[in-house]
Structures are given as structure tokens and as C-alpha cells.
Design a protein around this motif. Structure first.
Motif: not given
Length: 251
Positions: A132-139
Motif C-alpha cells: 500500500t506504499v506510494g512512491t511519494i512516501q519513500i525516503i
């Protein structure tokens, strides 16, 4: 002091005009990955780099960001979101204390302040959580991604033949390389509300799930994942259901 963080924004064509209105934080580097570029009028702040790309597909932009990031941390971003200043404050304070995490996951808010995607702070992600993770969440730690050759799949994602599911495949590759992925709830990004019906609009959207399940879970668990997904969404998938069992490589 050298910057800790690069915000890498995937931009397509004339949408770069909207990015000009951003409030660029002077403590952060920005990398604009500009596909289908036009004429750049310049005038960007000193901490903004524009990188024209002759590719199409957002995962090409993400991979270019990994290759060109010059700071320890990299935050993948789109051109239709908003980054609250408080999120940058929290993140810059947290990053030096989070070196045990190769990847951090932020929360997503809707424009009215409601949480669209939120998990408990400190949650340790596994193969189930990443779905359920979107790219804009990834650091992520940029050097770690390069050293372990972790990249986004080129056959998945916006602009590719299969327009969704690039994020969980990327995170699955990171997990296989040994990444420790944790949630950082106090860091948020604001995203426009999504129209969920689009995710089943064409067979390509449905097959993207099959391809993602195959790479994330392997055989035979990908079949179980497809059956579970079909059971949950059978009405919306409709006659496109065979695509959910059409497995293949993500690229």
C-alpha cells in the motif's frame, strides 16, 4: 553544512510550470527530473537542479534520481503534491538518528487534512506492508540504493505499459537486498484525492498486480495473492480477471 536530503521531483512536459510555485526550502537540494522537456526559462533557486530526460515513464525518472542524487538521503516526489514545511523540519532532525534504516516511509494526507495512508510510527515493513506504499512516501539512503543496485521496475508505473505497482516491487527489491524499512508518521506529504475506480479501468491495471505479486512473493504465493485480490475486488475487476493471473517480469 552540506545538505542531507534531496527531494527528487518527477515532472512531465508543461507541468514544470506548477513546480515553479513551490516554496523551495533552502536546507534541501531539489532535483527536477523533467521528461518531455521544453525550453527552460531558468531563474531557479541555487538549490534546484533541472535534469531533462528523453525517456517516458515515471520509473525512468526515479532511477535517474538515484543515479544523480548527491546527498545521503533521497525523497521521491511528484509534481502534484505539497510538502509541509513542518515535514522538512522533522525529517532533517530525524535523519541523523535513523541511519539504521535504509528506507523510511512517510504518511500521506489529503488536502483537507485527513490521513489517506498512515501506519503506526516505527512500524517495521515486510512484504505485506509494502503493498500500500506510494512512491511519494519513500525516503531512502541514496548510496545504499546504488551499492545494492536497487532500482524501480521499468515495465510498471505511470507512463509504462502497466501503469501501477512500481512502488511495492521497488521496496520488495530493497527488502531482498537487506533494507530495514520503518515508518516515520510525523513526516507527511499532501496528495490530491485519488479516484480509485481507475485502478481497474483496463486489463493493464489488473495485470500490473499479477506482475507485482510474482516479483514480491514468487511462486506459488503469487497465485494465492492473486486469488485473495480477486476475491476482494471481483465486481470491479469484472471480465478482466484473467489478467490477474498473467504473470511476468517487472523489468
Amino acid at each position: 553544512m552540506s545538505a542531507l536530503l534531496t527531494v527528487a521531483v518527477a515532472v512531465f512536459g508543461e507541468r514544470i510550470a506548477a513546480v515553479r510555485d513551490w516554496a523551495f526550502d533552502s536546507r534541501v537540494q531539489y532535483l527536477l527530473l523533467w521528461q518531455r522537456p521544453g525550453e527552460d526559462r531558468g531563474g531557479w533557486p541555487d538549490n534546484v537542479t533541472v535534469l531533462p530526460l528523453d525517456t517516458v515513464g515515471v520509473t525512468h525518472s526515479r532511477n535517474a534520481a538515484i543515479d544523480h542524487c548527491a546527498t545521503p538521503w533521497l525523497w521521491f516526489m511528484d509534481d502534484d503534491v505539497a510538502l509541509p514545511a513542518t515535514s522538512i523540519d522533522v525529517l532533517l532532525a530525524e535523519l541523523p538518528q535513523r541511519l539504521e534504516n535504509e528506507i523510511l516511509i512517510a504518511s500521506v494526507l489529503l488536502p483537507d487534512g485527513r490521513a489517506m495512508k498512515r501506519q503506526p510510527d516505527g512500524l517495521r515493513y515486510n512484504r505485506r506492508h509494502i503493498l500500500t506504499v506510494g512512491t511519494i512516501q519513500i525516503i531512502a539512503q541514496s548510496d545504499w540504493l546504488r551499492r545494492h543496485a536497487v532500482r524501480f521496475p521499468l515495465r510498471l508505473g505511470a507512463g509504462a505499459i502497466y501503469p501501477v505497482c512500481d512502488e511495492p516491487v521497488f521496496l520488495a527489491r530493497a527488502l531482498r537486498a537487506g533494507a530495514r524499512i520503518s515508518h516515520l508518521d510525523r513526516v507527511t506529504v499532501v496528495h490530491p484525492e485519488l479516484r480509485s475506480g481507475q485502478q481497474f479501468a483496463r486489463p493493464e491495471f489488473v495485470r500490473a498486480r499479477a506482475i507485482a505479486f510474482y516479483e514480491i512473493f514468487g511462486v506459488p504465493l503469487c497465485l494465492i495473492a492473486s486469488l485473495y485480490f480477486w476475491a476482494r475486488h471481483a465486481r470491479r475487476i469484472g471480465a478482466r480477471w484473467p489478467a490477474l493471473f498473467h504473470y511476468g517480469k517487472a523489468g
